[in-house]
Structures are given as C-alpha cells and as structure tokens.
Motif scaffolding. Structure first.
Motif, PDB file in Angstrom:
ATOM      1  N   PHE A  91      68.928  69.436  77.813  1.00  0.00           N
ATOM      2  CA  PHE A  91      68.795  70.726  78.488  1.00  0.00           C
ATOM      3  C   PHE A  91      70.181  71.355  78.687  1.00  0.00           C
ATOM      4  O   PHE A  91      70.368  72.555  78.471  1.00  0.00           O
ATOM      5  CB  PHE A  91      68.108  70.557  79.842  1.00  0.00           C
ATOM      6  N   ALA A  92      71.131  70.536  79.114  1.00  0.00           N
ATOM      7  CA  ALA A  92      72.482  71.040  79.352  1.00  0.00           C
ATOM      8  C   ALA A  92      73.120  71.514  78.045  1.00  0.00           C
ATOM      9  O   ALA A  92      73.778  72.562  78.002  1.00  0.00           O
ATOM     10  CB  ALA A  92      73.339  69.947  79.998  1.00  0.00           C
ATOM     11  N   ARG A  93      72.925  70.747  76.993  1.00  0.00           N
ATOM     12  CA  ARG A  93      73.508  71.091  75.687  1.00  0.00           C
ATOM     13  C   ARG A  93      72.969  72.419  75.174  1.00  0.00           C
ATOM     14  O   ARG A  93      73.658  73.169  74.471  1.00  0.00           O
ATOM     15  CB  ARG A  93      73.197  69.961  74.706  1.00  0.00           C
ATOM     16  N   ASN A  94      71.728  72.727  75.529  1.00  0.00           N
ATOM     17  CA  ASN A  94      71.103  73.976  75.099  1.00  0.00           C
ATOM     18  C   ASN A  94      71.278  75.103  76.113  1.00  0.00           C
ATOM     19  O   ASN A  94      70.595  76.137  76.026  1.00  0.00           O
ATOM     20  CB  ASN A  94      69.606  73.745  74.841  1.00  0.00           C
ATOM     21  N   ASN A  95      72.181  74.894  77.082  1.00  0.00           N
ATOM     22  CA  ASN A  95      72.495  75.900  78.107  1.00  0.00           C
ATOM     23  C   ASN A  95      71.268  76.333  78.901  1.00  0.00           C
ATOM     24  O   ASN A  95      71.112  77.513  79.252  1.00  0.00           O
ATOM     25  CB  ASN A  95      73.155  77.135  77.450  1.00  0.00           C
ATOM     26  N   GLN A  96      70.380  75.356  79.190  1.00  0.00           N
ATOM     27  CA  GLN A  96      69.152  75.669  79.922  1.00  0.00           C
ATOM     28  C   GLN A  96      69.222  75.300  81.402  1.00  0.00           C
ATOM     29  O   GLN A  96      68.247  75.497  82.130  1.00  0.00           O
ATOM     30  CB  GLN A  96      67.974  74.946  79.254  1.00  0.00           C
ATOM     31  N   ASN A 389      73.796  44.450  92.288  1.00  0.00           N
ATOM     32  CA  ASN A 389      74.368  44.206  90.961  1.00  0.00           C
ATOM     33  C   ASN A 389      73.597  45.055  89.948  1.00  0.00           C
ATOM     34  O   ASN A 389      72.586  44.635  89.407  1.00  0.00           O
ATOM     35  CB  ASN A 389      74.278  42.723  90.598  1.00  0.00           C
ATOM     36  N   THR A 390      74.105  46.256  89.722  1.00  0.00           N
ATOM     37  CA  THR A 390      73.360  47.213  88.919  1.00  0.00           C
ATOM     38  C   THR A 390      74.183  47.738  87.745  1.00  0.00           C
ATOM     39  O   THR A 390      75.400  47.585  87.688  1.00  0.00           O
ATOM     40  CB  THR A 390      72.927  48.425  89.772  1.00  0.00           C
ATOM     41  N   PHE A 391      73.489  48.361  86.817  1.00  0.00           N
ATOM     42  CA  PHE A 391      74.124  49.045  85.701  1.00  0.00           C
ATOM     43  C   PHE A 391      73.399  50.368  85.498  1.00  0.00           C
ATOM     44  O   PHE A 391      72.220  50.507  85.836  1.00  0.00           O
ATOM     45  CB  PHE A 391      74.078  48.202  84.423  1.00  0.00           C
ATOM     46  N   LEU A 392      74.129  51.355  84.971  1.00  0.00           N
ATOM     47  CA  LEU A 392      73.556  52.681  84.765  1.00  0.00           C
ATOM     48  C   LEU A 392      72.813  52.754  83.437  1.00  0.00           C
ATOM     49  O   LEU A 392      73.154  52.046  82.487  1.00  0.00           O
ATOM     50  CB  LEU A 392      74.657  53.737  84.780  1.00  0.00           C
ATOM     51  N   PRO A 393      71.817  53.609  83.350  1.00  0.00           N
ATOM     52  CA  PRO A 393      71.154  53.819  82.062  1.00  0.00           C
ATOM     53  C   PRO A 393      72.096  54.541  81.110  1.00  0.00           C
ATOM     54  O   PRO A 393      73.060  55.180  81.540  1.00  0.00           O
ATOM     55  CB  PRO A 393      69.953  54.704  82.425  1.00  0.00           C
ATOM     56  N   PRO A 394      71.840  54.463  79.816  1.00  0.00           N
ATOM     57  CA  PRO A 394      72.677  55.193  78.873  1.00  0.00           C
ATOM     58  C   PRO A 394      72.479  56.695  79.041  1.00  0.00           C
ATOM     59  O   PRO A 394      71.364  57.159  79.296  1.00  0.00           O
ATOM     60  CB  PRO A 394      72.163  54.712  77.518  1.00  0.00           C
ATOM     61  N   VAL A 395      73.556  57.430  78.921  1.00  0.00           N
ATOM     62  CA  VAL A 395      73.500  58.891  78.992  1.00  0.00           C
ATOM     63  C   VAL A 395      74.236  59.427  77.784  1.00  0.00           C
ATOM     64  O   VAL A 395      75.413  59.094  77.569  1.00  0.00           O
ATOM     65  CB  VAL A 395      74.133  59.423  80.291  1.00  0.00           C
ATOM     66  N   ALA A 396      73.569  60.234  76.972  1.00  0.00           N
ATOM     67  CA  ALA A 396      74.180  60.703  75.737  1.00  0.00           C
ATOM     68  C   ALA A 396      73.455  61.930  75.216  1.00  0.00           C
ATOM     69  O   ALA A 396      72.318  62.220  75.617  1.00  0.00           O
ATOM     70  CB  ALA A 396      74.136  59.601  74.675  1.00  0.00           C
ATOM     71  N   ASP A 397      74.123  62.646  74.321  1.00  0.00           N
ATOM     72  CA  ASP A 397      73.465  63.730  73.602  1.00  0.00           C
ATOM     73  C   ASP A 397      72.412  63.142  72.660  1.00  0.00           C
ATOM     74  O   ASP A 397      72.454  61.952  72.318  1.00  0.00           O
ATOM     75  CB  ASP A 397      74.495  64.513  72.779  1.00  0.00           C
ATOM     76  N   HIS A 398      71.480  63.970  72.252  1.00  0.00           N
ATOM     77  CA  HIS A 398      70.455  63.587  71.262  1.00  0.00           C
ATOM     78  C   HIS A 398      69.589  62.415  71.753  1.00  0.00           C
ATOM     79  O   HIS A 398      69.151  61.580  70.962  1.00  0.00           O
ATOM     80  CB  HIS A 398      71.101  63.217  69.923  1.00  0.00           C
ATOM     81  N   SER A 399      69.346  62.363  73.049  1.00  0.00           N
ATOM     82  CA  SER A 399      68.613  61.221  73.605  1.00  0.00           C
ATOM     83  C   SER A 399      67.196  61.106  73.059  1.00  0.00           C
ATOM     84  O   SER A 399      66.681  59.996  72.882  1.00  0.00           O
ATOM     85  CB  SER A 399      68.581  61.294  75.136  1.00  0.00           C
ATOM     86  N   SER A 400      66.544  62.232  72.754  1.00  0.00           N
ATOM     87  CA  SER A 400      65.177  62.147  72.244  1.00  0.00           C
ATOM     88  C   SER A 400      65.147  61.524  70.848  1.00  0.00           C
ATOM     89  O   SER A 400      64.241  60.744  70.527  1.00  0.00           O
ATOM     90  CB  SER A 400      64.526  63.531  72.218  1.00  0.00           C
ATOM     91  N   GLN A 401      66.150  61.832  70.029  1.00  0.00           N
ATOM     92  CA  GLN A 401      66.221  61.229  68.694  1.00  0.00           C
ATOM     93  C   GLN A 401      66.529  59.736  68.793  1.00  0.00           C
ATOM     94  O   GLN A 401      65.957  58.913  68.075  1.00  0.00           O
ATOM     95  CB  GLN A 401      67.304  61.928  67.862  1.00  0.00           C
ATOM     96  N   ILE A 402      67.447  59.404  69.694  1.00  0.00           N
ATOM     97  CA  ILE A 402      67.798  57.994  69.902  1.00  0.00           C
ATOM     98  C   ILE A 402      66.582  57.213  70.374  1.00  0.00           C
ATOM     99  O   ILE A 402      66.295  56.119  69.882  1.00  0.00           O
ATOM    100  CB  ILE A 402      68.955  57.872  70.909  1.00  0.00           C
TER     101      ILE A 402
END
Length: 435
Positions: A91-96, A389-402
């Motif tokens: 959404f951010a990448r598409n300026n929404q 003891n936690t870790f964050l989820p992955p955050v990246a562009d093209h997440s739907s394709q991944i």
C-alpha cells in the motif's frame, strides 16, 4: 494475526451515531472479537469530538484485504483501517497510505509509549504508515482432560523441548496425547497410526502468510535453531533455504505418517481450531488474540503453555503488531488523523485492555489485559513468557509475490508431494529474484 477459521460473523456494520455527513470517518477491522472494544472507543471519541461520527465495518479476514484493495481502486475504501505488517508495504509503495510522520511530530505524539519495536516497524525512510494498536505472541492451548488421562502434567507441558531429529520432549508429550481407536497411545509398539481417534498435535493448515511468515505454524520451531527471515526489515535477501527451516518443515510434514497429526489435506477442509474444540486433537498452536474464542467454544478445561525450547535453550515467538493506517484517498483526513491518534492513545488502549481480548501496544497495558483474562478464569501468562524472547515478522516490498511462492512451497512439503530441502532452495531463489 488472524481470527479463527470458524467464522462467527462475515460482515457487521455499525453506525454508532448520527448519519453520514462531512465529519463521518469510516473505519474497518476484521476481528469480530475486538468489535465491542472499538465500539466503546468510538462512542467515547464521539463524545469528545462533537460533529464527528465513526462508522465501523467488520469484514472477516478472507474478504478483508480484497475489500480494502478494491475500495482503494473504486474510491470507496475506508478512511481508516486496521493494517497488517505483511500488507502495508505494498500500500505504501503504491502511495495509498497517508504519511503520519508530520502529523505525529506536529501533535507531539509520544512514540516511546509503545512496546519496543512496534512503532519503528511501521516506518520507512522517515515516513510512518501506522500507529501501533496491539501485539501478540504464540502459545500452545492444551485439552487438560486429555493431558490428565495421558499422565502429562502441566509442568511437562510448560517445559517442553524440541529438536528436528527426535522431536525432544515435545514429541514424547505428543505421543502420550495421541490415541488410536483401540485406546493405545503412540508410545505403545502396538499403536496403529492409520486408525487414530485422538491426535496429539495439529499443525494449522495455514492460509495467507503461512509459507512466508509461519507465525502460528512453523517459525517458532525454526528460529531457535538459528533461522532469520532477513538480516533487517526491508532487506530484499531472504534465508528460507536455511537448514533450520528445511528440518522444521520436514519434521512437521512427517507427523501424519507417525499418526501424531492429521494429514494436511484433512485439516484444510476444517481447521486446527475446529479439531481442538471438537476434541479431535489435544494440543494446537494459536495466537493470544484467540483467547476469547477458545474460552467461549472449548467446553472442557484448557491451559495455555509456552512454546518449546529449541537447541539454543531458548524459546522464541514472532511478535506481530497491528497498526491503524489512513487511506490516502480519504476526504476527511483531519478527522481520520484525530481518530487514529485516539486509537493509539492510552485512553483507547486502556479501554481495549479492559475487554481482555488482545494485548494493547502501550507499555503496561498488556498486564491489565492479562488481569482481566485471569478474572475470567484464563491464565494467559504463557504469552507474556513468550514476549520475553521474540522476533519480528519479515517486512519487505512485493510481499504478496513472496507469499505466493512460499505458500506453494509449504503446501507441497506439508502434503508430502516434495521434500523440504530442495523445495526451499528453489523457492528461496525465486523469492530473492523478485524485484
């Protein structure tokens, strides 16, 4: 964080006061269990802001993101919506989405009030796309009647260990909890894995984000073995080809052949949650947002216990945090910002904590929610144990394709169509080629 696949409501719309007008802010969320808490926040907000109406729409997870995306294209999207870390980058990448950074600075919002990491993960390159609203971790929920009959104590459940070679004490417990139709458990040499009455453990079949995140399915087994999704948020290089992931997926895929879990094909027609409440399985993984669901639907004694310790001697859970975002096409951005700021405030989040459904993002309020849950007879301390003891989820562009690539890989391995190691190597190469 997703609601149960046992949908309690597909679509609910609440016009909390007044009729549509220039000051109406449309707000959308997916979790019906949280609806009453936000109805109360909206009522309180409207009293303090005469002339502004909050109209809440609740749409189940399966239809939620389609509704948001198509609404942005057609110009009918909600002004404010509950956002997810797997979804907001596109959404951010598409300026929404509206950049909240200048608004936060102008109104001097205290961003240090949130649990560490929850605010920063919603930002990139100086821009901010959401204010944190809650956080969640994962635990196991156990049928205590089944555990007692199997001779498994609460201490046994709270201190499990796991490794991909023999399953550690986790598998020993699961074997005791598994029964065939002649009443033999899976520690008995005469146990029949092809005629199971009661499964000891069930991996959820998963849906969106399962292969790429594995929040409730597999990540908490792999991370203590040394796995990292990426070296830092937004890094475009992933490590799904890690031996820790391959051994985890292969282990989980092998449980049905041992009779310890149902085949994935069987579970996809229902859900692990449904199997648990209908007494088909003794133990499943789930998130802290599901506490109220099981309290209402499991008609037997239960306990939430921490996830097993891995080879490192540590437990680990993904900590996911939802945020509230503003649609860039909103015609009422000023009112929408006031609402988002209120949703991220101690006033609203304290009210949310009083409902005992989720753990709010502001420091100290999780303990308030836990106390409410304890007053209802549910001990949720396992989730706070996991929060250490936690870790964050992955955050990246093209997440739907991944996710599409990794979901296909997950289903291939879990249905026994392919081995984990080569499948993950091929999938990781495809993921890292996405640009």
């Amino acid at each position: 964080m997703k609601p149960s696949t046992l949908k309690l409501a597909a679509l609910t719309t609440l016009a909390l006061a007044g009729t549509a007008h220039a000051g109406e802010v449309k707000y959308m969320l997916w979790d019906n269990l949280q609806l009453p808490a936000y109805q109360q926040c909206a009522a309180d907000f409207q009293k303090a802001n005469p002339g502004t109406t909050i109209k809440i729409t609740q749409v189940g997870w399966d239809d939620y993101w389609t509704s948001i995306s198509t609404g942005m294209v057609s110009g009918t999207a909600p002004d404010v919506f509950t956002d997810h870390l797997a979804k907001y980058p596109e959404f951010a990448r598409n300026n929404q989405l509206v950049d909240l950074a200048p608004l936060i600075a102008k109104d001097k919002v205290d961003t240090k009030q949130y649990r560490d990491g929850l605010y920063d993960i919603w930002g990139r390159d100086g821009k901010q796309y959401g204010l944190p609203k809650d956080w969640d971790t994962i635990g196991f929920i156990v049928n205590l009647d089944m555990a007692k009959k199997a001779g498994v104590s609460l201490a046994d459940l709270q201190n499990m260990t796991w490794n991909p070679k023999d399953g550690g004490t986790f598998e020993q417990v699961v074997r005791k909890l598994t029964l065939d139709r002649s009443g033999k458990n899976a520690t008995d040499p005469k146990f029949n894995p092809k005629s199971v009455l009661q499964y000891g453990y069930q991996t959820p079949p998963g849906g969106g984000n399962t292969g790429s995140m594995g929040q409730t399915e597999w990540s908490y087994f792999a991370v203590p073995q040394g796995f990292k999704f990426q070296d830092a948020p937004w890094n475009s290089t992933f490590h799904y080809d890690s031996p820790a992931v391959a051994s985890t997926w292969q282990y989980l895929a092998g449980l049905p052949a041992k009779g310890l879990s149902a085949p994935m094909q069987m579970v996809k027609g229902s859900s692990a949650d449904a199997m648990f409440v209908t007494r088909r399985v003794a133990m499943i993984p789930q998130g802290s947002w599901m506490v109220s669901f099981f309290q209402s639907n499991a008609k037997f004694p239960t306990a939430w216990v921490p996830l097993p310790k891995g080879a490192s001697g540590q437990r680990a859970s993904m900590i996911n945090g939802l945020g509230d975002s503003i649609w860039a096409g909103s015609k009422v951005k000023d009112e929408a910002w006031k609402w988002v700021k209120y949703l991220g405030s101690a006033d609203c989040q304290s009210k949310v904590a009083s409902f005992g459904v989720v753990f709010p993002a502001i420091k100290g309020l999780a303990e308030k929610a836990q106390a409410v849950q304890k007053g209802k007879g549910v001990d949720t301390s396992a989730f706070l144990t996991m929060a250490q003891n936690t870790f964050l989820p992955p955050v990246a562009d093209h997440s739907s394709q991944i996710d599409a690539i990794m979901q296909s890989a997950w289903e291939s391995v879990m249905t026994g169509k392919a081995a984990a190691e080569p499948t993950l190597k091929a999938a990781n190469a495809k993921v890292n080629a996405v640009k």
